[in-house]
Write a protein that holds these residues in place. Structure first.
Motif, PDB file in Angstrom:
ATOM      1  N   LYS A   1       0.832  -1.203   0.000  1.00 40.83           N
ATOM      2  CA  LYS A   1       0.000   0.000   0.000  1.00 40.83           C
ATOM      3  C   LYS A   1       0.867   1.254   0.000  1.00 40.83           C
ATOM      4  N   LEU A   2       0.274   2.322  -0.497  1.00 44.23           N
ATOM      5  CA  LEU A   2       0.951   3.614  -0.542  1.00 44.23           C
ATOM      6  C   LEU A   2       0.087   4.648   0.166  1.00 44.23           C
ATOM      7  N   HIS A   3       0.697   5.329   1.135  1.00 40.34           N
ATOM      8  CA  HIS A   3      -0.001   6.333   1.938  1.00 40.34           C
ATOM      9  C   HIS A   3       0.509   7.714   1.557  1.00 40.34           C
ATOM     10  N   PHE A   4      -0.388   8.603   1.151  1.00 39.48           N
ATOM     11  CA  PHE A   4      -0.059  10.008   0.883  1.00 39.48           C
ATOM     12  C   PHE A   4      -0.481  10.841   2.086  1.00 39.48           C
ATOM     13  N   PHE A   5       0.422  11.703   2.540  1.00 40.49           N
ATOM     14  CA  PHE A   5       0.108  12.494   3.728  1.00 40.49           C
ATOM     15  C   PHE A   5       0.672  13.902   3.569  1.00 40.49           C
ATOM     16  N   GLY A   6      -0.131  14.880   3.949  1.00 41.29           N
ATOM     17  CA  GLY A   6       0.305  16.265   3.975  1.00 41.29           C
ATOM     18  C   GLY A   6      -0.252  16.947   5.202  1.00 41.29           C
ATOM     19  N   GLU A   7       0.598  17.679   5.903  1.00 36.66           N
ATOM     20  CA  GLU A   7       0.163  18.302   7.154  1.00 36.66           C
ATOM     21  C   GLU A   7       0.880  19.619   7.384  1.00 36.66           C
TER      22      GLU A   7
ATOM     23  N   THR B   1      -4.459  19.152   8.474  1.00 33.79           N
ATOM     24  CA  THR B   1      -4.230  18.018   7.581  1.00 33.79           C
ATOM     25  C   THR B   1      -4.683  18.392   6.182  1.00 33.79           C
ATOM     26  N   TYR B   2      -3.789  18.227   5.217  1.00 31.74           N
ATOM     27  CA  TYR B   2      -4.074  18.605   3.836  1.00 31.74           C
ATOM     28  C   TYR B   2      -4.321  17.389   2.937  1.00 31.74           C
ATOM     29  N   ILE B   3      -3.584  16.307   3.173  1.00 35.44           N
ATOM     30  CA  ILE B   3      -3.735  15.075   2.394  1.00 35.44           C
ATOM     31  C   ILE B   3      -3.704  13.895   3.354  1.00 35.44           C
ATOM     32  N   HIS B   4      -4.630  12.966   3.167  1.00 31.17           N
ATOM     33  CA  HIS B   4      -4.614  11.716   3.941  1.00 31.17           C
ATOM     34  C   HIS B   4      -5.302  10.662   3.076  1.00 31.17           C
ATOM     35  N   SER B   5      -4.503   9.980   2.255  1.00 30.82           N
ATOM     36  CA  SER B   5      -5.063   9.094   1.250  1.00 30.82           C
ATOM     37  C   SER B   5      -4.246   7.816   1.150  1.00 30.82           C
ATOM     38  N   PHE B   6      -4.941   6.674   0.964  1.00 26.69           N
ATOM     39  CA  PHE B   6      -4.283   5.376   0.816  1.00 26.69           C
ATOM     40  C   PHE B   6      -4.568   4.814  -0.574  1.00 26.69           C
ATOM     41  N   MET B   7      -3.592   4.095  -1.100  1.00 29.26           N
ATOM     42  CA  MET B   7      -3.723   3.462  -2.397  1.00 29.26           C
ATOM     43  C   MET B   7      -3.155   2.048  -2.303  1.00 29.26           C
ATOM     44  N   THR B   8      -3.929   1.057  -2.708  1.00 30.54           N
ATOM     45  CA  THR B   8      -3.471  -0.330  -2.694  1.00 30.54           C
ATOM     46  C   THR B   8      -2.872  -0.671  -4.049  1.00 30.54           C
ATOM     47  N   LEU B   9      -1.597  -1.094  -4.046  1.00 27.55           N
ATOM     48  CA  LEU B   9      -0.894  -1.415  -5.279  1.00 27.55           C
ATOM     49  C   LEU B   9      -0.860  -2.923  -5.545  1.00 27.55           C
ATOM     50  N   PHE B  10      -0.871  -3.708  -4.478  1.00 23.22           N
ATOM     51  CA  PHE B  10      -0.899  -5.165  -4.600  1.00 23.22           C
ATOM     52  C   PHE B  10      -1.628  -5.709  -3.384  1.00 23.22           C
ATOM     53  N   THR B  11      -2.452  -6.742  -3.595  1.00 24.30           N
ATOM     54  CA  THR B  11      -3.157  -7.364  -2.485  1.00 24.30           C
ATOM     55  C   THR B  11      -3.294  -8.856  -2.733  1.00 24.30           C
TER      56      THR B  11
ATOM     57  N   ALA C   1       8.954 -13.326  -7.523  1.00 27.16           N
ATOM     58  CA  ALA C   1      10.283 -12.719  -7.548  1.00 27.16           C
ATOM     59  C   ALA C   1      10.456 -11.889  -8.819  1.00 27.16           C
ATOM     60  N   GLY C   2      11.537 -11.100  -8.827  1.00 19.93           N
ATOM     61  CA  GLY C   2      11.833 -10.294 -10.006  1.00 19.93           C
ATOM     62  C   GLY C   2      11.707  -8.804  -9.743  1.00 19.93           C
ATOM     63  N   ASN C   3      11.777  -8.028 -10.796  1.00 15.94           N
ATOM     64  CA  ASN C   3      11.693  -6.572 -10.723  1.00 15.94           C
ATOM     65  C   ASN C   3      10.273  -6.126 -11.075  1.00 15.94           C
ATOM     66  N   HIS C   4       9.688  -5.314 -10.194  1.00 14.15           N
ATOM     67  CA  HIS C   4       8.303  -4.879 -10.367  1.00 14.15           C
ATOM     68  C   HIS C   4       8.222  -3.368 -10.140  1.00 14.15           C
ATOM     69  N   ALA C   5       7.396  -2.702 -10.929  1.00 12.46           N
ATOM     70  CA  ALA C   5       7.169  -1.258 -10.787  1.00 12.46           C
ATOM     71  C   ALA C   5       5.672  -1.009 -10.776  1.00 12.46           C
ATOM     72  N   TYR C   6       5.184  -0.456  -9.689  1.00 12.27           N
ATOM     73  CA  TYR C   6       3.752  -0.181  -9.528  1.00 12.27           C
ATOM     74  C   TYR C   6       3.515   1.319  -9.697  1.00 12.27           C
ATOM     75  N   PRO C   7       2.872   1.734 -10.778  1.00 17.06           N
ATOM     76  CA  PRO C   7       2.635   3.168 -10.993  1.00 17.06           C
ATOM     77  C   PRO C   7       1.562   3.709 -10.050  1.00 17.06           C
ATOM     78  N   PHE C   8       1.680   5.002  -9.735  1.00 15.80           N
ATOM     79  CA  PHE C   8       0.672   5.661  -8.902  1.00 15.80           C
ATOM     80  C   PHE C   8       0.484   7.089  -9.372  1.00 15.80           C
ATOM     81  N   SER C   9      -0.668   7.644  -9.054  1.00 15.40           N
ATOM     82  CA  SER C   9      -0.966   9.039  -9.383  1.00 15.40           C
ATOM     83  C   SER C   9      -2.035   9.537  -8.426  1.00 15.40           C
ATOM     84  N   LEU C  10      -1.820  10.724  -7.876  1.00 15.96           N
ATOM     85  CA  LEU C  10      -2.782  11.337  -6.952  1.00 15.96           C
ATOM     86  C   LEU C  10      -3.017  12.775  -7.363  1.00 15.96           C
ATOM     87  N   GLN C  11      -4.277  13.138  -7.583  1.00 15.56           N
ATOM     88  CA  GLN C  11      -4.634  14.507  -7.929  1.00 15.56           C
ATOM     89  C   GLN C  11      -4.574  15.383  -6.686  1.00 15.56           C
TER      90      GLN C  11
END
Length: 421
Positions: free
Chosen positions: A41-47, A68-78, A90-100
């Motif tokens: 998971k990826l957590h975005f936070f701004g304070e 608090t300005y940003i408090h958002s979670f994003m699930t990249l793998f579950t 195993a191996g090399n993995h890249a999970y893209p993300f984008s937050l408006q």
């Protein structure tokens, strides 16, 4: 070791994003062997935070503010089975993300009594093991377009005088004038100034100091049991030397003119729009000393993130002829008229316009600060120290508007503290 790489990469390598844009990038995960995990998971936070301590007798009272300005979670793998774990290959993995991002968010800021801070934190949730975390901060810029500030192109001209007392009688008067070529600047831009001193006293002028002063005012509420709940303001100052002479030797009954230019350092924009607990103001302060009597001039300026379109390399006043014993070698600048035009609906400037160089980014002149917090543990990697980055304009790259030999950088910051610190 199964986990060989775990990092956050922004699409903007410098990690700088505008308010209203998208924070985008990738979480990079490299595994030497398959790993059991519940999720990634990826957590975005701004304070925004403010905090200071004030003495009241033998007691200390804490004042705090928080937004608090940003408090958002994003699930990249579950895991395929909810609540349980599965093997991540195993191996090399890249999970893209984008937050408006909202366009009302304030600019990043790190101060002595508070901050506005943004970061994202990726977490690998592992069964029966410590979770792995990686943290990376990013800079957010809430633009302050000087073309939308009516006072930004207006030159500043101020003067004062002080009477000097001699032995049982008056020793005369000295007059001080300060002129700035305009009111609004951006980091990297030269601030052109004239200092004119008319010393009609029996003593010589000794000390001359011109400073750029940032005042950050923090707002907080007392945690005391008897607190009224009303917020209190707490100003803190940082100053940068623009011009300093500790033994100027401006003689009795003489007049001197000092004409110089200094680059505005990489600092946050004025006002810190969008933040209700921290306010930022800038002043230029001149101090002149004659036999213990000090003359002071303080004038407000504005530091923005988008420069004025109008050419700004002109002197504020017609050049005065320097005296032969001038304490500094004057520079030669061709005066230009200032054509001030106010657009009722100004359009944000194009960075490709010939009137200003394209922006780069420069780390804040205050230096780096520790950004680990109570939520970070020994299994958290990534940014440990960090400094926000702001748009920076290098006028030396502009044709016919290169850096003048007498243009220099502001001195290192000097921090001012209150008596109760």
């Amino acid at each position: 070791m199964k986990l060989t790489t775990f990092e956050i990469k922004f699409d903007n390598p410098q990690g700088v994003f505008d308010a209203g844009s998208c924070v985008s990038g990738q979480v990079v995960l490299c595994l030497a062997k398959p790993m059991k995990m519940r999720s990634l998971k990826l957590h975005f936070f701004g304070e925004g935070k403010s905090h200071w301590v004030q003495k009241r007798g033998k007691k200390k009272v804490n004042y705090r503010g928080q937004e608090t300005y940003i408090h958002s979670f994003m699930t990249l793998f579950t895991s395929e089975n909810q609540g349980s774990s599965s093997e991540h290959p195993a191996g090399n993995h890249a999970y893209p993300f984008s937050l408006q991002l909202l366009d009302i968010l304030p600019s990043s800021f790190e101060g002595s009594r508070g901050h506005v801070r943004y970061y994202c934190k990726a977490t690998i949730d592992r069964p029966w093991k410590f979770d792995s975390h990686v943290k990376r901060a990013f800079s957010l810029i809430h633009h302050l377009d000087l073309n939308k500030v009516p006072t930004a192109p207006i030159p500043i001209d101020a003067r004062t005088s002080e009477d000097v007392e001699g032995c049982c009688t008056s020793a005369g008067t000295f007059y001080v004038e300060l002129s700035l070529n305009k009111t609004g600047y951006v980091p990297g831009e030269p601030i052109v100034y004239d200092i004119r001193i008319d010393n009609q006293t029996d003593y010589r002028i000794t000390d001359i100091l011109l400073e750029l002063v940032q005042t950050a005012t923090y707002k907080g509420i007392s945690d005391s049991f008897m607190s009224s709940g009303n917020p209190k303001l707490h100003p803190k100052t940082i100053s940068f030397d623009l011009f300093r002479v500790m033994d100027s030797n401006i003689k009795q009954r003489t007049t001197e003119t000092i004409r110089r230019a200094n680059v505005i350092p990489s600092v946050p924009p004025s006002f810190l729009e969008g933040c209700d607990i921290i306010d930022i103001q800038y002043n230029v302060k001149l101090k002149v000393n004659c036999n213990g009597t000090k003359a002071k001039i303080t004038k407000s300026i504005i530091v923005g993130t988008m420069p004025l379109r109008e050419p700004t390399f002109q002197t504020p006043l017609a050049p005065s002829a320097p005296a032969t014993d001038s304490p500094t070698a004057p520079i030669t600048l061709q005066p230009q008229s200032i054509n001030v035009q106010f657009n009722p609906e100004p359009v944000p400037p194009s960075y490709e316009e010939a009137s200003a160089p394209p922006p780069s980014y420069s780390e804040c002149v205050y230096g780096r600060t520790a950004i680990r917090d109570a939520n970070d543990d020994d299994h958290t990697t990534g940014d440990v120290t960090w400094a926000p980055t702001y748009p920076y304009y290098d006028w030396s790259t502009m044709p016919n508007r290169g850096r003048h030999p007498e243009v220099s950088a502001a001195g290192p910051p000097q921090y001012g503290y209150d008596d109760d610190d």
